[in-house]
Design an enzyme around this catalytic site. Structure first.
Site, PDB file in Angstrom:
ATOM      1  N   HIS A 109      73.548 -43.184 116.991  1.00  0.00           N
ATOM      2  CA  HIS A 109      73.500 -42.747 115.590  1.00  0.00           C
ATOM      3  C   HIS A 109      74.550 -41.654 115.378  1.00  0.00           C
ATOM      4  O   HIS A 109      74.652 -40.730 116.187  1.00  0.00           O
ATOM      5  CB  HIS A 109      72.099 -42.219 115.241  1.00  0.00           C
ATOM      6  CG  HIS A 109      71.991 -41.822 113.809  1.00  0.00           C
ATOM      7  ND1 HIS A 109      71.874 -42.748 112.792  1.00  0.00           N
ATOM      8  CD2 HIS A 109      72.053 -40.610 113.209  1.00  0.00           C
ATOM      9  CE1 HIS A 109      71.849 -42.117 111.632  1.00  0.00           C
ATOM     10  NE2 HIS A 109      71.964 -40.819 111.855  1.00  0.00           N
ATOM     11  N   ASP A 150      65.492 -44.098 113.873  1.00  0.00           N
ATOM     12  CA  ASP A 150      66.154 -42.940 114.495  1.00  0.00           C
ATOM     13  C   ASP A 150      65.165 -41.906 115.035  1.00  0.00           C
ATOM     14  O   ASP A 150      65.395 -40.698 114.941  1.00  0.00           O
ATOM     15  CB  ASP A 150      67.100 -42.248 113.481  1.00  0.00           C
ATOM     16  CG  ASP A 150      68.145 -43.210 112.931  1.00  0.00           C
ATOM     17  OD1 ASP A 150      68.565 -44.114 113.659  1.00  0.00           O
ATOM     18  OD2 ASP A 150      68.533 -43.035 111.758  1.00  0.00           O
TER      19      ASP A 150
END
Ligand code: GRF
Length: 207
Positions: A109, A150
């Site tokens: 990410h 995430d």
């Protein structure tokens, strides 16, 4: 030998970083088994072909969500990877996959989680939000994947300076070059050599 699958739906520069590390002998005990894309025209598939990695397409535009999930699960289960790397797959993976492959799926990410992450934070949007907030440091994170965006245990993070005059595009490129392309292959290397363990949701790395 760690059998690695890479799931990528875009340009595949992170896949390329993995391929380059593998080519350079920096990923011993690792087999790049297959690349799976939800988009038939993803450039990641060309990168896979050029390095002789099997390419698999499950076209998300041609199936209902339920059919897509079933096909994706089938293709993965058929090949039994030890580790699944999400490298720019812009579609949520099935929850069933998260459960079956707990602590065996990693994601890259482009921010320092828990900043600028979660639903809606993808691609340039992450860097736009970082610039809007005026942070002076951003970066990238490799983490294990659970059922929440995430959210899983963090494996590696690397900070990147934000500079005056940065646009989202410039910042995205710097985050890729200085962080993403380094920490994703490094995380695979650490997992392949058995250095990564998870205890109570926290990653421990033994070197
Ligand atoms: C990267 O920024 C990655 O952090 C995010 O999606 C982007 C994929 O880029 N998850 P690429 O396809 O690897 O070039």
């Amino acid at each position: 030998m760690l059998k690695v699958a890479v799931l990528a739906g875009g340009g595949g520069t992170n896949l390329q970083a993995i391929i380059d590390a593998h080519k350079a002998g920096k990923l011993p005990d690792t087999e790049l088994s297959f690349v799976l894309s939800n988009k038939p025209d993803a450039y990641a598939l060309v990168r896979a072909r050029d390095y002789g990695i099997e390419q698999v397409v499950v076209d998300s535009a041609s199936f209902s969500r339920a059919q897509f999930e079933e096909k994706l699960m089938d293709e993965i289960e058929k090949r039994q990877p030890d580790l699944i790397v999400l490298a720019g797959l812009m579609i949520m993976i099935p929850k069933e996959l998260c459960r079956k492959y707990k602590n065996r799926i990693i994601n890259i990410h482009p921010s320092l989680i828990p900043s600028f992450c979660g639903k809606g934070f993808y691609g340039l949007k992450v860097h736009e939000a970082a610039l809007k907030k005026g942070v002076k440091v951003t970066g990238a994170t490799v983490h294990f994947v659970d059922e929440i965006y995430d959210n899983g245990p963090i494996i590696i993070q690397k900070a990147v300076e934000v500079k005056d005059g940065d646009t989202p595009e410039i910042l995205q490129r710097r985050v890729m070059e200085e962080a993403e392309w380094k920490i994703l292959p490094e995380a695979i290397r650490l997992i392949a050599c058995g250095s990564v363990s998870v205890l109570d949701g926290v990653v421990k790395i033994q070197n």
